[in-house]
Design a protein around this motif. Structure first.
Motif, PDB file in Angstrom:
ATOM      1  N   ARG A 186      -1.167   4.933   6.964  1.00  0.00           N
ATOM      2  CA  ARG A 186      -2.194   4.545   7.928  1.00  0.00           C
ATOM      3  C   ARG A 186      -2.353   2.817   7.651  1.00  0.00           C
ATOM      4  O   ARG A 186      -2.422   2.249   8.525  1.00  0.00           O
ATOM      5  N   ILE A 187      -2.580   2.582   6.106  1.00  0.00           N
ATOM      6  CA  ILE A 187      -2.808   1.152   5.994  1.00  0.00           C
ATOM      7  C   ILE A 187      -1.713   0.252   6.107  1.00  0.00           C
ATOM      8  O   ILE A 187      -1.642  -0.820   6.776  1.00  0.00           O
ATOM      9  N   SER A 201       0.710  -1.142  -0.085  1.00  0.00           N
ATOM     10  CA  SER A 201      -0.176   0.064   0.083  1.00  0.00           C
ATOM     11  C   SER A 201       0.791   1.360   0.057  1.00  0.00           C
ATOM     12  O   SER A 201       2.113   1.122   0.376  1.00  0.00           O
ATOM     13  N   ASP A 246      -2.995   7.600  -2.456  1.00  0.00           N
ATOM     14  CA  ASP A 246      -1.588   7.662  -1.736  1.00  0.00           C
ATOM     15  C   ASP A 246      -0.906   6.202  -2.558  1.00  0.00           C
ATOM     16  O   ASP A 246       0.382   6.499  -2.884  1.00  0.00           O
ATOM     17  N   THR A 247      -1.505   5.053  -2.880  1.00  0.00           N
ATOM     18  CA  THR A 247      -1.279   3.858  -3.606  1.00  0.00           C
ATOM     19  C   THR A 247      -0.766   4.292  -5.055  1.00  0.00           C
ATOM     20  O   THR A 247       0.466   4.205  -5.472  1.00  0.00           O
ATOM     21  N   GLU A 293      -9.603   1.023   4.095  1.00  0.00           N
ATOM     22  CA  GLU A 293      -9.082   1.816   3.188  1.00  0.00           C
ATOM     23  C   GLU A 293      -9.878   2.992   2.676  1.00  0.00           C
ATOM     24  O   GLU A 293     -11.010   2.335   2.319  1.00  0.00           O
ATOM     25  N   SER A 343      -0.215   4.069   1.556  1.00  0.00           N
ATOM     26  CA  SER A 343      -0.731   4.861   2.679  1.00  0.00           C
ATOM     27  C   SER A 343      -0.286   4.274   3.816  1.00  0.00           C
ATOM     28  O   SER A 343      -0.218   3.263   4.245  1.00  0.00           O
ATOM     29  N   GLU A 386      -8.685   8.429  -0.273  1.00  0.00           N
ATOM     30  CA  GLU A 386      -7.551   8.889  -0.063  1.00  0.00           C
ATOM     31  C   GLU A 386      -6.412   7.795   0.194  1.00  0.00           C
ATOM     32  O   GLU A 386      -5.256   8.188  -0.460  1.00  0.00           O
ATOM     33  N   ASP A 387      -6.400   6.971   0.784  1.00  0.00           N
ATOM     34  CA  ASP A 387      -5.510   5.714   1.103  1.00  0.00           C
ATOM     35  C   ASP A 387      -5.149   5.302  -0.527  1.00  0.00           C
ATOM     36  O   ASP A 387      -4.168   5.118  -0.815  1.00  0.00           O
ATOM     37  N   HIS A 388      -6.254   5.151  -1.329  1.00  0.00           N
ATOM     38  CA  HIS A 388      -6.144   4.539  -2.785  1.00  0.00           C
ATOM     39  C   HIS A 388      -5.263   5.505  -3.314  1.00  0.00           C
ATOM     40  O   HIS A 388      -4.538   5.136  -4.083  1.00  0.00           O
TER      41      HIS A 388
END
Length: 487
Positions: free
Chosen positions: A312-313, A308, A360-361, A353, A310, A356-358
């Motif tokens: 956070r993830i 990932s 980041d990836t 997820e 992110s 925003e996390d996506h």
């Protein structure tokens, strides 16, 4: 090379369920039928099993109906693999009705996880053998010969199979895998490996060098050093990686880490190509990259799963690195080995997820521009921390859409990377005939990219310099201009 594949371990779909055959010993009277599923580790383990059983009177067969013993070497990474194995076990049980003397055993990670289910609840197998117990096979076979069910799924603290020379099965005779570690200490929350393959331990470097030298003598030209996490290889006389702090000063002074092992192997066979898999960002150190740069025969390719983009993830996955640390590692690789190819593993739709996390990836992928990748949507694996503690809360439709976006971006980057090779002359090791044309050879360059070119007078196992004229996003197309200095 875009595949929707397994976590941490590359799974070659074309190999799934293939049966192993090796030269028969005319003194052996029993027949072994063995099918393998999952990652390269499993196929490597099947070779170890076959060589142990060859000494117990078993020749391999590809004809199921004539087998005395049927073994399935299994994988617990994905649900699909488990469903396939279950269907095969049903098939084997149907054959058992016409061949009641046939015994069926399950080996590997799935055996470790579902031991009681297979033997007691479903009564579909005679024998369950975990990945550390293959040396116990002669005893287990004696048990089932005498009519008792047999099980050994004890995870060992020191079993590395360093002294079992694997029989090379279904090999192209050119490339081979050499296991250097077993088990894993990284408790990634999505992964079942630490529970099925146990704590991490490393194999004696002398036994690794011996295997490499024997492979060279048999005509092999390339090896891949294999482990769940090769970078954390550490030999200090045996024992678990986690117990290293208790080692004596002498043990620590004479210990061998992964960078040192790479150097030992590279120097032992200077004309043999060396690859390794899989690397873990948190454990990959600068001395490994420097060793790669120092030796021409260590390929300029690193499989570096990130999972990932992110932070956070990554934390939720218990990946012990951040996005920023990963970038620093990538920068160091590119600085020390400018033409190094890098590939990824990516999970999309991990619990919680967000969009925003996506993003980041996707931005991490834009930064790295991987040569190729292994990408898939998250699915819960029984027994993992994520399955026990986290709700699989990303809707399937969103997972699929995010996965599509990741794959499309990777295809763009793959094409960008293959275009960098146009006009260059690169060394290629011929592995076999091209899948698409009998008139062309197929091999790979140092960066692990597939190269095809007209056969002419060259042969399998030759190192050839090939001028790259065209490319797709996965393949380079060229023409041979002569043998390389490695022949």
């Amino acid at each position: 090379m875009i595949k929707d594949e397994s976590v941490e371990k590359i799974i070659d779909e074309s190999q799934q369920g293939s049966t192993l055959t090796l030269e028969n010993n005319h003194k052996n009277t029993r027949k072994l039928y063995i099918e393998s599923y999952g990652c390269q580790m499993n196929f490597s383990d099947s070779e170890i099993v076959a060589s142990i059983l060859a000494k117990e009177g078993f020749n391999t067969t590809q004809i199921l109906d004539e087998a005395d013993l049927v073994l399935v070497n299994t994988c617990s990474i994905r649900e699909k693999a488990e469903q396939t194995v279950r269907k095969r076990l049903e098939k084997f049980n149907a054959v058992k009705k016409t061949n009641p003397g046939m015994k069926v055993g399950v080996l590997g990670c799935m055996a470790e996880r579902l031991k009681s289910k297979f033997l007691e609840e479903e009564k579909i197998v005679d024998m369950v053998v975990g990945p550390d117990a293959y040396k116990d096979l002669p005893n287990l076979i004696q048990e089932i010969d005498e009519g008792r069910n047999a099980v050994n799924v004890i995870l060992s603290k020191d079993e590395t199979y360093g002294d079992v020379a694997p029989v090379r099965l279904n090999s192209n005779g050119v490339t081979a895998f050499v296991s250097i570690t077993r088990g894993c200490d990284n408790m990634c929350t999505f992964c079942v490996v630490p529970f099925t393959r146990g704590r991490e331990r490393s194999r004696d470097p002398q036994s690794i060098l011996q295997e490499v030298n024997e492979l060279w003598e048999k005509g092999f030209k390339e090896i891949t050093l294999l482990g769940q996490n090769v970078d954390s290889y550490l030999w200090y006389g045996g024992g678990l990686k986690k117990d290293y702090e208790k080692a004596s000063d002498m043990q620590k002074a004479t210990s061998v880490n992964f960078a040192k092992l790479l150097e030992l192997v590279a120097e032992a066979q200077p004309k043999m190509r060396i690859r390794f898999s899989t690397s873990n960002p948190q454990d990959m150190t600068l001395d490994v990259i420097e060793a790669m740069a120092k030796y021409e025969n260590i390929c300029n390719y690193i499989h570096l799963p990130v999972q990932s983009g992110s932070n956070r993830i990554l934390k939720a996955m218990n990946r012990l690195h951040t996005r920023e640390e990963y970038f620093e590692l990538i920068d160091n690789i590119k600085k020390i080995i400018p033409d190094c190819a890098i590939s990824q593993d990516m999970i999309t739709g991990f619990p919680t997820e967000t969009e925003e996390d996506h993003q980041d990836t996707l931005s991490l992928m834009e930064y790295v521009k991987y040569d190729f990748g292994f990408m898939f949507a998250y699915s819960e694996r029984p027994g993992t921390l994520a399955e026990r503690k986290m709700e699989d809360d990303v809707p399937e439709a969103i997972k699929k859409r995010r996965l599509t976006e990741i794959i499309e971006l990777q295809q763009k980057h793959s094409h960008y990377r293959t275009q960098q090779h146009l006009g260059k002359t690169e060394e290629v090791l011929i592995e076999g005939t091209s899948k698409k044309s009998d008139a062309h050879w197929m091999g790979r360059n140092s960066q692990n990219t597939v190269v095809v070119f007209p056969k002419e007078h060259y042969n399998i196992g030759d190192f050839v310099n090939v001028k790259i004229n065209e490319c797709t996003s996965a393949t380079l197309i060229g023409e041979a201009v002569g043998y390389s200095k490695n022949n």
